[in-house]
Every structure is written in C-alpha cells, then in structure tokens.
Design an enzyme around this catalytic site. Structure first.
Site, mmCIF file in Angstrom:
data_model
loop_
_atom_site.group_PDB
_atom_site.id
_atom_site.type_symbol
_atom_site.label_atom_id
_atom_site.label_comp_id
_atom_site.label_asym_id
_atom_site.label_seq_id
_atom_site.Cartn_x
_atom_site.Cartn_y
_atom_site.Cartn_z
ATOM 1 N N ARG A 127 0.973 -1.227 -0.094
ATOM 2 C CA ARG A 127 -0.039 0.051 -0.084
ATOM 3 C C ARG A 127 0.902 1.242 -0.141
ATOM 4 N NH1 ARG A 127 -4.938 -2.232 4.049
ATOM 5 N NH2 ARG A 127 -6.161 -2.786 2.162
ATOM 6 N N LYS A 187 -18.604 -17.134 1.313
ATOM 7 C CA LYS A 187 -20.361 -17.132 1.441
ATOM 8 C C LYS A 187 -20.711 -16.355 0.112
ATOM 9 C CE LYS A 187 -20.268 -15.947 6.387
ATOM 10 N NZ LYS A 187 -20.371 -14.960 7.314
ATOM 11 N N GLY A 238 -9.664 -8.772 -2.074
ATOM 12 C CA GLY A 238 -9.798 -9.424 -1.122
ATOM 13 C C GLY A 238 -8.604 -10.883 -1.277
ATOM 14 N N GLY A 281 -12.764 -4.334 0.063
ATOM 15 C CA GLY A 281 -14.038 -4.072 0.234
ATOM 16 C C GLY A 281 -14.586 -3.113 -0.794
#
Ligand code: AMP
Length: 398
Positions: free
Chosen positions: A35, A200, A356, A379
């Site tokens: 980052r 999920k 992710g 996200g």
C-alpha cells in the site's frame, strides 16, 4: 476536479489521504508495504513538481484514543525507503496546534505524516468539524486511498466539501483503480468472464446480480458454490451452506439464463473429512458429496473446464478463491485458475484481480506480474464492481 497528471504542484501544500493501513508484526515492523508502494508515485509527483505533502491515514482499528501499536510512526522507516533523502516529519496528533504549525512550516520537497486519524472517533463518524480541521493542512486535497473509498469518513469524504472543484482530485492509484475496474464493467472486449469465489454467497449476491448484466461467463467456486448446488437439489454433505440464500441462488441462475450469461458451477470437488490442512481428501462429483465430507476446492474436471473458459476469454475479472487455498491439498483449483488467468493475459486478454483473497492468492502464486491489474482495495473494489457509487469518489466529483 483537477486532472492530477496535468497539474503542477510547485509551491503547493497538498493534504493527501493515503491508505497506509499496512500489516505490522509483533516487533511493529511493516510486513507488507504494497500500500505504501501504491501511493509512492502520487507523492513523488507532488514533491518533484516542487510542492510538499501532508499525509493522513488510518492504521488498524483503535478503540478510540491513541494506542502505540496503531501508531503510524512505525511505518516511517518503510516510507523513508521510498523517499531516500527526503525530510519526513511526523506529527503525533493529527489536529493538534503543533501539527498545524508543522504543516505550515513544511518546505517544498518535504513530507509531513500525521498520526493515525482513527485515534479520533470523529474520523469514522465523518464529523464536519474534524474534517474541516484536517482540511487546514493543505490548499489542495488529493485522495489516493482507494482501499477506504467505500467509507464515508471525515478524511475520505467529508473533507472534500472544504475544497472547490479546482482544488481536489484523485491521485494516480485511485485513478488507476477506477480506470481498470471501469474497463471490465463498461468497456470490455468479449468474451468477458468473471471468476467469483470465496466463502459465502451472501457476501457476493450483489456482485453476481450486477455481473449477470455485463458478463458472458461467470465461473463460481469456493464455499459459496455449495449453496447453489444444494439449491439445485445436490447433496453437499458438510460443505458451507447458507439455507437462507437458496431462493436467491435459484433466482440468480434463472436471471442468468434470461440474460444469456453462462453460469458455471463446479462439476466436481475436492472433499475433506474435516476442515484441516492434513484432512483426508478425494475428488467427487459436487452434487454427491458424502454426508460427513465437505467440499474445500473445485475438482480436477471443474478446474479443466474453468481454465479453458478463462483461456478463451478476452476480459477477465477474478474475485475470490476457488477453495481453501491456505491449505496445500486444497489449493490446486485456485492456483490453476491463477495460471489460466496469467496465460490468457499473455495471449492479450485484459485481467483484473479484484480484491480480497484472490489478491493474496495471485501474490502467493507468484503470477502477479503476469496479470493486467491487481487491485489494492478489497471491500472498496467489491462495492465498485457491484455498481455502487463510492463515497470517496463521489465527494471528489461533487
Ligand atoms: P472471501 O473472504 O469471502 O473471499 O473468502 C475467502 C476465504 O474463503 C478464504 O480464506 C478461503 O479459505 C475460504 N474458502 C474458500 N473456499 C472454501 C470452501 N469450499 N469451504 C470453506 N472455506 C472456503
């Protein structure tokens, strides 16, 4: 908003939101500086033009109030590596009188790093007064923190109100993220394929709904696949299952048929007798998983089918692993997909690794340089791909 590349920042003091939320080890050293590297070009451009930069970021999730383990002072050594010879000052409170006198006294070519914004709860609340104070650190506001662009916080959104459109804009990283994701969503060359995985289905419903409109193929893997397979009447044993989402899963499959989008579910799976790295394993048909077993990876047949679809695609989006790639015996699906994406890219396809765990998977596979773009925003990228307008982007454009 200003065009960052075309702007000359000579004699300008820029207050810049970056995402320096990097991982630290027990000795409080930076273990992954991706980052920091991501924001370096934007910072350099301002310094090289003859301007100065006040950097602000969050780090971790402090409970409100300052905590040594979340202090941004721990990243100074790493930051200095990217800016050898540049004076980097550090203000141990982002809105103290001392911090403001430090920013006022900042010379061209210098950097001032402010202490963790989240030591003030006002940051996450998007507080006006706090944002206004932060805005006093510079005459131009640049946002290069794509990783937090989906948050409506003081430093990512509210602050932009205190600058007119000629004094705010995106840095290189933010612009690149938006440009690359837009290429997949709005400007793609067919066939367009999305690979969607992860644990999920509930986390990926909005993404799938959005992608059906713009994709030719959607390859589904990971734990989320089993809710689809169960919804279609398959036996999934102890695999991950979200019963509340079976109806939605069927709706997605129906909508895909109507829109002529091919949705692939894994024909076979590598199943385990327990959730562990050294579990017993075998490949079986995904809709006939024995009662006490669970699917932890896509199987060899599915891997072949998915790889062939990927290799015949011209635009590829990958979000989420195909299995529990952290366990070696269940990593083959994910790493084979990574190889197929790299090979397709070698042949001229555009590939975006969007957020992710697929980002850590591509890095772990060592193939990160053979894909077109690896997003830095988990996200934020997911929400962008879902078609949402991110507060950090909206605030600059307003
Ligand atoms: P996500 O954060 O939703 O993208 O999910 C990533 C996580 O899902 C990774 O840590 C994987 O280990 C996990 N995962 C992927 N496939 C499965 C599966 N079949 N069963 C359980 N967990 C899985």
């Amino acid at each position: 908003m200003i065009n960052f590349k075309e702007t000359n920042f000579k004699d300008q003091r820029v207050v810049m939101r970056v995402d320096f939320n990097v991982p630290l080890n027990a000795e409080l050293q930076v273990t992954d500086d991706t980052r920091i590297a991501g924001a370096a070009a934007t910072i350099s451009k301002i310094l090289n033009d003859g301007g100065s930069v006040v950097l602000m970021s969050h780090l971790g999730r402090p409970k409100g109030g300052s905590e040594n383990k979340f202090s941004l002072k721990h990243i100074i050594t790493t930051l200095q590596k990217y800016f050898p010879g540049v004076n980097i000052h550090f203000a141990d409170d982002c809105i103290s009188d001392e911090a403001f006198s430090m920013s006022k006294e900042l010379k061209n070519g210098e950097i001032l790093l402010l202490e963790n914004l989240r030591f003030y709860p006002e940051e996450e609340k998007g507080n006006q007064e706090f944002a206004q104070k932060l805005s006093k650190h510079g005459s131009i506001y640049i946002n290069d923190a794509f990783g937090t662009a989906h948050r409506e916080h003081a430093s990512t959104a509210t602050i932009a109100r205190f600058f007119d459109s000629n004094h705010k804009g995106f840095g290189y990283l933010m612009a690149a993220e938006v440009e690359n994701a837009s290429k997949v969503l709005y400007d793609s060359v067919s066939p367009v394929t999305a690979i969607v995985g992860g644990a999920k289905v509930s986390d990926k419903i909005l993404l799938l709904e959005r992608l059906i409109d713009s994709m030719d193929n959607i390859l589904i893997g990971g734990g989320m696949a089993y809710t689809f397979i169960a919804a279609k009447g398959g036996k999934i044993g102890k695999s991950l299952f979200e019963p509340d989402y079976t109806e939605l899963a069927l709706k997605i499959l129906k909508k895909a048929t109507e829109k002529n989008t091919n949705i692939y579910l894994p024909e076979d799976s590598v199943v385990a007798d327990q959730f562990s790295a050294d579990a017993q394993y075998k490949a079986v048909s995904s809709n006939q998983i024995p009662d006490d077993w669970m699917g932890l990876d896509i199987g060899p047949v599915a891997t072949d089918i998915y790889s062939n679809v990927i290799k015949s695609s011209k635009t590829i989006l990958w979000n989420g692993p195909m299995g529990v790639f952290e366990f070696k015996n269940f990593s083959n699906g994910t790493f084979s997909i990574a190889r197929a994406v790299a090979e397709a890219t070698d042949e001229g396809a555009f590939s975006l690794i969007g957020g992710g765990d697929s980002v850590s998977a591509i890095n772990k596979s060592g193939l990160q340089d053979r894909v077109s773009y690896v997003s830095t925003g988990g996200g934020a990228m997911l929400e962008f791909l879902e078609g949402k307008e991110l507060p950090g982007i909206k605030a600059i454009k307003e």
